[in-house]
Write a protein that holds these residues in place. Structure first.
Motif, PDB file in Angstrom:
ATOM      1  N   ILE A   1       1.037  -1.279  -0.024  1.00 25.19           N
ATOM      2  CA  ILE A   1       0.047   0.059   0.047  1.00 25.19           C
ATOM      3  C   ILE A   1       0.888   1.270   0.080  1.00 25.19           C
ATOM      4  CG2 ILE A   1      -1.669   1.424   1.321  1.00 25.19           C
ATOM      5  CD1 ILE A   1      -2.953  -1.327   2.575  1.00 25.19           C
TER       6      ILE A   1
ATOM      7  N   GLY B   1      -0.164   2.492  -3.253  1.00 27.11           N
ATOM      8  CA  GLY B   1      -1.640   3.053  -2.822  1.00 27.11           C
ATOM      9  C   GLY B   1      -2.530   1.637  -2.463  1.00 27.11           C
ATOM     10  N   PRO B   2      -3.730   2.090  -1.998  1.00 25.95           N
ATOM     11  CA  PRO B   2      -4.589   1.400  -1.456  1.00 25.95           C
ATOM     12  C   PRO B   2      -5.233   0.164  -2.422  1.00 25.95           C
ATOM     13  CG  PRO B   2      -5.030   3.488  -0.932  1.00 25.95           C
ATOM     14  CD  PRO B   2      -4.207   3.415  -1.962  1.00 25.95           C
TER      15      PRO B   2
ATOM     16  N   ALA C   1      -3.321   5.861   4.254  1.00 26.38           N
ATOM     17  CA  ALA C   1      -3.948   5.679   3.149  1.00 26.38           C
ATOM     18  C   ALA C   1      -5.192   4.705   2.938  1.00 26.38           C
ATOM     19  CB  ALA C   1      -3.105   5.243   1.856  1.00 26.38           C
TER      20      ALA C   1
ATOM     21  N   GLU D   1      -8.292   6.678   2.303  1.00 32.08           N
ATOM     22  CA  GLU D   1      -8.325   6.626   0.699  1.00 32.08           C
ATOM     23  C   GLU D   1      -8.856   5.288   0.298  1.00 32.08           C
ATOM     24  OE1 GLU D   1      -4.524   7.887  -0.310  1.00 32.08           O
ATOM     25  OE2 GLU D   1      -4.604   9.720   0.926  1.00 32.08           O
TER      26      GLU D   1
ATOM     27  N   SER E   1      -3.168  15.848   3.467  1.00 36.79           N
ATOM     28  CA  SER E   1      -3.594  15.177   2.226  1.00 36.79           C
ATOM     29  C   SER E   1      -3.056  16.161   1.264  1.00 36.79           C
ATOM     30  CB  SER E   1      -4.864  15.632   2.254  1.00 36.79           C
ATOM     31  OG  SER E   1      -5.676  14.722   3.046  1.00 36.79           O
TER      32      SER E   1
ATOM     33  N   ARG F   1       2.525  14.112   2.448  1.00 37.50           N
ATOM     34  CA  ARG F   1       3.071  13.100   2.350  1.00 37.50           C
ATOM     35  C   ARG F   1       4.336  12.993   1.381  1.00 37.50           C
ATOM     36  NH1 ARG F   1      -1.519  12.429   0.769  1.00 37.50           N
ATOM     37  NH2 ARG F   1      -2.737  10.330   0.888  1.00 37.50           N
TER      38      ARG F   1
ATOM     39  N   SER G   1       3.998  13.662  -2.595  1.00 37.74           N
ATOM     40  CA  SER G   1       2.640  14.093  -3.183  1.00 37.74           C
ATOM     41  C   SER G   1       2.441  15.558  -3.135  1.00 37.74           C
ATOM     42  CB  SER G   1       1.391  13.568  -2.462  1.00 37.74           C
ATOM     43  OG  SER G   1       1.241  14.420  -1.566  1.00 37.74           O
TER      44      SER G   1
ATOM     45  N   GLU H   1      -7.367  11.840  -5.923  1.00 33.31           N
ATOM     46  CA  GLU H   1      -7.155  10.782  -5.393  1.00 33.31           C
ATOM     47  C   GLU H   1      -6.793   9.574  -6.385  1.00 33.31           C
ATOM     48  OE1 GLU H   1     -11.063   9.925  -3.718  1.00 33.31           O
ATOM     49  OE2 GLU H   1     -11.036  11.942  -2.526  1.00 33.31           O
TER      50      GLU H   1
ATOM     51  N   ARG I   1      -3.497   9.427  -7.607  1.00 32.91           N
ATOM     52  CA  ARG I   1      -2.293   9.038  -7.567  1.00 32.91           C
ATOM     53  C   ARG I   1      -1.497   9.286  -8.711  1.00 32.91           C
ATOM     54  NH1 ARG I   1      -0.095   6.267  -2.923  1.00 32.91           N
ATOM     55  NH2 ARG I   1      -1.564   6.537  -1.125  1.00 32.91           N
TER      56      ARG I   1
END
Lengths: 222, 222
Positions: free
Chosen positions: A30, A34-35, A114, A118, A175, A179, A182, B118, B120
């Motif tokens: 993750i 990402g998720p 995340a 998310e 957000s 991070r 990002s 969102e 990414r």
DNA sequence: TGTACATCAGTGAACGCGCGTTCACTGATGTAC
DNA sequence: TGTACATCAGTGAACGCGCGTTCACTGATGTAC
């Protein structure tokens, strides 16, 4: 490192702590992708077990995801509570520490963060998840309650609203700017500085003026 | 509706407006399943073309995603600029309208919002995307610049910082409380009310006191 | 106005791949006696 | 202390599926003359 491939022999047929290992492997994935970027199959490969093994511990992929989010909120609540420390040694300082803890968590635990915010888990996914979320928010709310207790009744907005504001400010900064890489724009401040200033101005607006010459926000670092 | 299946015959071999249609279909899927929840293949099925068709218009799946994010930021910038309206008729009111426009966009265009924030997408995905993002932020920044122009030099924080704060507040509230059913907790206020109050307190803290009895935040609705 | 031809935009079949999940199984562990 | 047996946790092969992408192709469109 010496037991590479499959890591059999470490413990033989039974892994011993598989569900924990699956969670850790999922967190790694993750954090990287990402998720949505981790697959049940990939996790088993990382751990070195057969693709059917996880089903002894999690109903399916989503159940693993939900468990990770739950664990995340537990840790998150702990981190916020530790920062607040019942308002010791002094409520305002403790309150700022809570904000910084929020950012620290987002930065140091991007995978949990995340998974928590998310992963698009449906609202009532599990009672444990809801409870953990509530506990984390409860810390924030308690801090706001204490902090505003001194305000005269007439001009004290509901602590619930204030805590939602604080959550939004911290979450927005985490957000957008908080991070690793990002949305790294040309911003001449750290997320921590940004949140600190945001909180100070907001608290000022509440009438909790924090003696602006208290902290080194003058020209000491120019 | 009458040209169901495949919708051939509408235009025959050539679609005529395929890239637009692909974007719309992708938006529908993103709105339902999130940025990770749409597949190139599913999009072609929705539009009724062969799975190879999109490659005439987009290099790959990510290119489509990036184009959607770019379109989103264009619309977003337009919406914010329209709300700001050069600060007419009055800067403070126009400023609040910008905040409300932020929430309105998140609520009414959840698919664009998700693609923008969102998905990414790696930072330097495309120059067009970066420019559109900058344009949107530029509106916010200009509004902050105008709004704080009246403050005495000594106590006027950098407009850049203020705009980042405002972005974070609006974004935090939109992310946490502002979408259809996400994270709907027992909150006795709408996101719009929450943001309005947050902005007022923040602006108060800046010394832009907005005559608190100006708006109906007293007991008129109790 | 009509024809030849280049270009464009979509076809449809095929590919290899990784996925989630199932199944009957089996080795390891713990417990009763 | 030793044996029988139930339970537990992981195996590995197999499944059907949808995915992204490629390829040689072909129908439609637009343009030069």
């Amino acid at each position: 490192m010496n037991t590479s491939k499959r890591s059999r022999g470490r413990r033989g047929y039974h892994h011993g702590n598989l569900s924990e290992a699956l969670v850790q492997a999922a967190l790694d994935l993750i954090a990287k992708f990402g998720p949505a970027g981790f697959s049940f199959a990939e996790v088993t490969r990382a751990v070195g077990v057969s693709p059917a093994a996880p089903y002894r511990h999690f109903r399916d992929r989503d159940a693993l995801m939900a468990d990770i989010a739950r664990r995340g909120f537990e840790r998150f609540a702990d981190a916020l509570a530790a920062a607040w420390d019942s308002g010791q040694p002094e409520p305002l300082a403790a309150f700022k520490a809570v904000g910084q803890a929020y950012l620290a968590f987002a930065r140091n635990e991007p995978a949990y963060f995340a998974a928590m915010f998310e992963a698009r888990l449906p609202p009532g996914t599990s009672r444990e998840l809801t409870q953990a979320t509530d506990r984390a928010f409860g810390v924030l709310r308690q801090a706001c309650e204490t902090l505003t207790a001194g305000l005269p009744d007439g001009q004290r907005p509901p602590a619930l609203m204030i805590s939602l504001h604080v959550w939004a400010m911290a979450h927005g900064i985490a957000s957008l700017f908080g991070r690793g890489d990002s949305a790294r724009r040309n911003i001449p401040m750290t997320p921590e500085q940004l949140l600190e200033a945001n909180m100070l101005i907001y608290l000022d607006g509440l009438g909790l003026g924090a003696a602006p010459n208290d902290d080194g926000n003058g020209d000491s670092n120019s």
